[in-house]
Scaffold this motif. Structure first.
Motif, PDB file in Angstrom:
ATOM      1  N   ARG A 177       0.819  -1.224   0.000  1.00 49.98           N
ATOM      2  CA  ARG A 177       0.000   0.000   0.000  1.00 49.98           C
ATOM      3  C   ARG A 177       0.845   1.262   0.000  1.00 49.98           C
ATOM      4  N   HIS A 178       2.033   1.185   0.585  1.00 49.40           N
ATOM      5  CA  HIS A 178       2.905   2.358   0.686  1.00 49.40           C
ATOM      6  C   HIS A 178       3.954   2.394  -0.414  1.00 49.40           C
ATOM      7  N   GLY A 179       3.887   1.412  -1.338  1.00 52.08           N
ATOM      8  CA  GLY A 179       4.802   1.393  -2.468  1.00 52.08           C
ATOM      9  C   GLY A 179       6.178   0.845  -2.143  1.00 52.08           C
ATOM     10  N   GLN A 180       6.377   0.377  -0.925  1.00 54.40           N
ATOM     11  CA  GLN A 180       7.658  -0.186  -0.511  1.00 54.40           C
ATOM     12  C   GLN A 180       7.488  -1.684  -0.294  1.00 54.40           C
ATOM     13  N   GLY A 181       8.080  -2.493  -1.149  1.00 53.69           N
ATOM     14  CA  GLY A 181       7.985  -3.931  -0.993  1.00 53.69           C
ATOM     15  C   GLY A 181       6.748  -4.509  -1.660  1.00 53.69           C
ATOM     16  N   MET A 182       6.589  -5.806  -1.452  1.00 56.44           N
ATOM     17  CA  MET A 182       5.513  -6.571  -2.088  1.00 56.44           C
ATOM     18  C   MET A 182       4.422  -6.908  -1.092  1.00 56.44           C
ATOM     19  N   GLU A 183       3.207  -6.915  -1.581  1.00 52.71           N
ATOM     20  CA  GLU A 183       2.068  -7.390  -0.803  1.00 52.71           C
ATOM     21  C   GLU A 183       1.550  -8.648  -1.485  1.00 52.71           C
ATOM     22  N   GLN A 184       1.164  -9.609  -0.667  1.00 55.76           N
ATOM     23  CA  GLN A 184       0.650 -10.869  -1.185  1.00 55.76           C
ATOM     24  C   GLN A 184      -0.724 -11.098  -0.572  1.00 55.76           C
ATOM     25  N   VAL A 185      -1.740 -11.202  -1.417  1.00 55.85           N
ATOM     26  CA  VAL A 185      -3.113 -11.408  -0.964  1.00 55.85           C
ATOM     27  C   VAL A 185      -3.525 -12.830  -1.346  1.00 55.85           C
ATOM     28  N   ILE A 186      -3.836 -13.645  -0.349  1.00 53.00           N
ATOM     29  CA  ILE A 186      -4.280 -15.009  -0.625  1.00 53.00           C
ATOM     30  C   ILE A 186      -5.702 -14.955  -1.172  1.00 53.00           C
ATOM     31  N   VAL A 187      -5.931 -15.665  -2.268  1.00 57.00           N
ATOM     32  CA  VAL A 187      -7.264 -15.742  -2.865  1.00 57.00           C
ATOM     33  C   VAL A 187      -7.907 -17.035  -2.361  1.00 57.00           C
ATOM     34  N   PRO A 188      -8.986 -16.915  -1.580  1.00 56.60           N
ATOM     35  CA  PRO A 188      -9.631 -18.125  -1.064  1.00 56.60           C
ATOM     36  C   PRO A 188     -10.213 -18.978  -2.194  1.00 56.60           C
ATOM     37  N   GLU A 189     -10.211 -20.280  -1.979  1.00 55.49           N
ATOM     38  CA  GLU A 189     -10.715 -21.216  -2.975  1.00 55.49           C
ATOM     39  C   GLU A 189     -12.166 -20.916  -3.347  1.00 55.49           C
ATOM     40  N   THR A 190     -12.928 -20.403  -2.413  1.00 53.81           N
ATOM     41  CA  THR A 190     -14.337 -20.080  -2.682  1.00 53.81           C
ATOM     42  C   THR A 190     -14.478 -18.949  -3.699  1.00 53.81           C
ATOM     43  N   MET A 191     -13.398 -18.232  -3.982  1.00 53.54           N
ATOM     44  CA  MET A 191     -13.420 -17.109  -4.927  1.00 53.54           C
ATOM     45  C   MET A 191     -12.957 -17.495  -6.333  1.00 53.54           C
ATOM     46  N   TYR A 192     -12.504 -18.726  -6.539  1.00 55.83           N
ATOM     47  CA  TYR A 192     -11.889 -19.106  -7.811  1.00 55.83           C
ATOM     48  C   TYR A 192     -12.785 -18.835  -9.019  1.00 55.83           C
ATOM     49  N   GLY A 193     -14.063 -19.063  -8.922  1.00 52.60           N
ATOM     50  CA  GLY A 193     -14.957 -18.836 -10.050  1.00 52.60           C
ATOM     51  C   GLY A 193     -15.274 -17.368 -10.286  1.00 52.60           C
ATOM     52  N   TYR A 194     -14.808 -16.509  -9.400  1.00 54.90           N
ATOM     53  CA  TYR A 194     -15.137 -15.087  -9.404  1.00 54.90           C
ATOM     54  C   TYR A 194     -13.923 -14.223  -9.753  1.00 54.90           C
ATOM     55  N   ILE A 195     -12.727 -14.831  -9.786  1.00 59.10           N
ATOM     56  CA  ILE A 195     -11.488 -14.065  -9.969  1.00 59.10           C
ATOM     57  C   ILE A 195     -11.489 -13.271 -11.268  1.00 59.10           C
ATOM     58  N   PHE A 196     -11.830 -13.904 -12.364  1.00 50.58           N
ATOM     59  CA  PHE A 196     -11.712 -13.258 -13.666  1.00 50.58           C
ATOM     60  C   PHE A 196     -12.976 -12.487 -14.022  1.00 50.58           C
ATOM     61  N   THR A 197     -13.292 -11.536 -13.124  1.00 50.00           N
ATOM     62  CA  THR A 197     -14.409 -10.611 -13.330  1.00 50.00           C
ATOM     63  C   THR A 197     -13.940  -9.211 -12.950  1.00 50.00           C
ATOM     64  N   ALA A 198     -14.598  -8.206 -13.492  1.00 46.77           N
ATOM     65  CA  ALA A 198     -14.271  -6.824 -13.117  1.00 46.77           C
ATOM     66  C   ALA A 198     -14.577  -6.604 -11.639  1.00 46.77           C
ATOM     67  N   GLU A 199     -15.627  -7.244 -11.135  1.00 43.68           N
ATOM     68  CA  GLU A 199     -16.043  -7.072  -9.738  1.00 43.68           C
ATOM     69  C   GLU A 199     -14.984  -7.573  -8.757  1.00 43.68           C
ATOM     70  N   PHE A 200     -14.268  -8.630  -9.124  1.00 40.49           N
ATOM     71  CA  PHE A 200     -13.225  -9.152  -8.242  1.00 40.49           C
ATOM     72  C   PHE A 200     -12.194  -8.066  -7.962  1.00 40.49           C
ATOM     73  N   LEU A 201     -11.686  -7.437  -9.024  1.00 39.05           N
ATOM     74  CA  LEU A 201     -10.659  -6.408  -8.841  1.00 39.05           C
ATOM     75  C   LEU A 201     -11.231  -5.183  -8.129  1.00 39.05           C
ATOM     76  N   GLU A 202     -12.482  -4.842  -8.401  1.00 35.21           N
ATOM     77  CA  GLU A 202     -13.129  -3.731  -7.679  1.00 35.21           C
ATOM     78  C   GLU A 202     -13.158  -4.013  -6.182  1.00 35.21           C
ATOM     79  N   ASN A 203     -13.468  -5.246  -5.802  1.00 34.95           N
ATOM     80  CA  ASN A 203     -13.490  -5.616  -4.386  1.00 34.95           C
ATOM     81  C   ASN A 203     -12.097  -5.558  -3.770  1.00 34.95           C
ATOM     82  N   VAL A 204     -11.101  -6.043  -4.490  1.00 35.26           N
ATOM     83  CA  VAL A 204      -9.727  -5.978  -3.985  1.00 35.26           C
ATOM     84  C   VAL A 204      -9.334  -4.513  -3.787  1.00 35.26           C
TER      85      VAL A 204
END
Length: 169
Positions: free
Chosen positions: A102-129
């Motif tokens: 968030r501060h531009g220093q280093g990497m952030e890693q967000v785990i995607v829960p298995e329950t979200m797999y069918g929803y990842i490749f949607t515009a709404e997924f990235l909006e939620n993130v």
């Protein structure tokens, strides 16, 4: 294929000290399950249609969308992100979204829960993130092919192209 092979060699060396069999058992078999689940659940929304890029959403033509290895040599810009399958202990793998912190220093890693797999490749997924993050919104997904990295707008990934058929014409 060359991109995935290079990434696989990197994983074998980095995580498994050259032990290809251990990598196969502990990472590749679980990673295959994750990738198949993502593809099955995502493509299930498009039953009866023929994809122009048959590997979608995992790849678009020769460009890999879901990485096996970290893109550590790529300098992320604000708004960039990528998906990676990561080993999690023995015989387990998870999907993560990687981006600048968030501060531009280093990497952030967000785990995607298995329950979200069918929803990842949607515009709404990235909006939620983006709704859960402060700072620059994520907008460009990094795709790889060989040594090249492509910054691709998310809308170009989540809107697959289909081959016209007699029913769709």
């Amino acid at each position: 294929a060359a991109t995935v092979l290079w990434q696989l060699f990197s994983i074998v060396e980095k995580f498994y000290r050259g032990d290809g069999l251990r990598c196969l058992i502990d990472f590749l078999v679980p990673a295959k399950r994750v990738l198949q689940c993502i593809q099955r659940e995502t493509c299930g929304n498009y039953t009866g249609l023929i994809f122009y890029h048959e590997g979608w959403p995992l790849c678009i033509h020769e460009k890999v969308v879901v990485q096996l290895a970290s893109l550590h040599k790529v300098r992320l810009k604000p708004g960039d992100f990528y998906f990676q399958i990561v080993p999690v202990g023995k015989q387990s793998a998870s999907l993560v979204l990687k981006c600048l912190s968030r501060h531009g220093q280093g990497m952030e890693q967000v785990i995607v829960p298995e329950t979200m797999y069918g929803y990842i490749f949607t515009a709404e997924f990235l909006e939620n993130v983006n709704g859960e993050r402060d700072g620059c919104p994520l907008q460009s997904c990094l795709l790889t092919t060989g040594p090249a990295t492509y910054r691709t707008p998310w809308k170009n990934i989540v809107n697959p192209i289909f081959i016209p058929t007699a029913e769709t014409i």
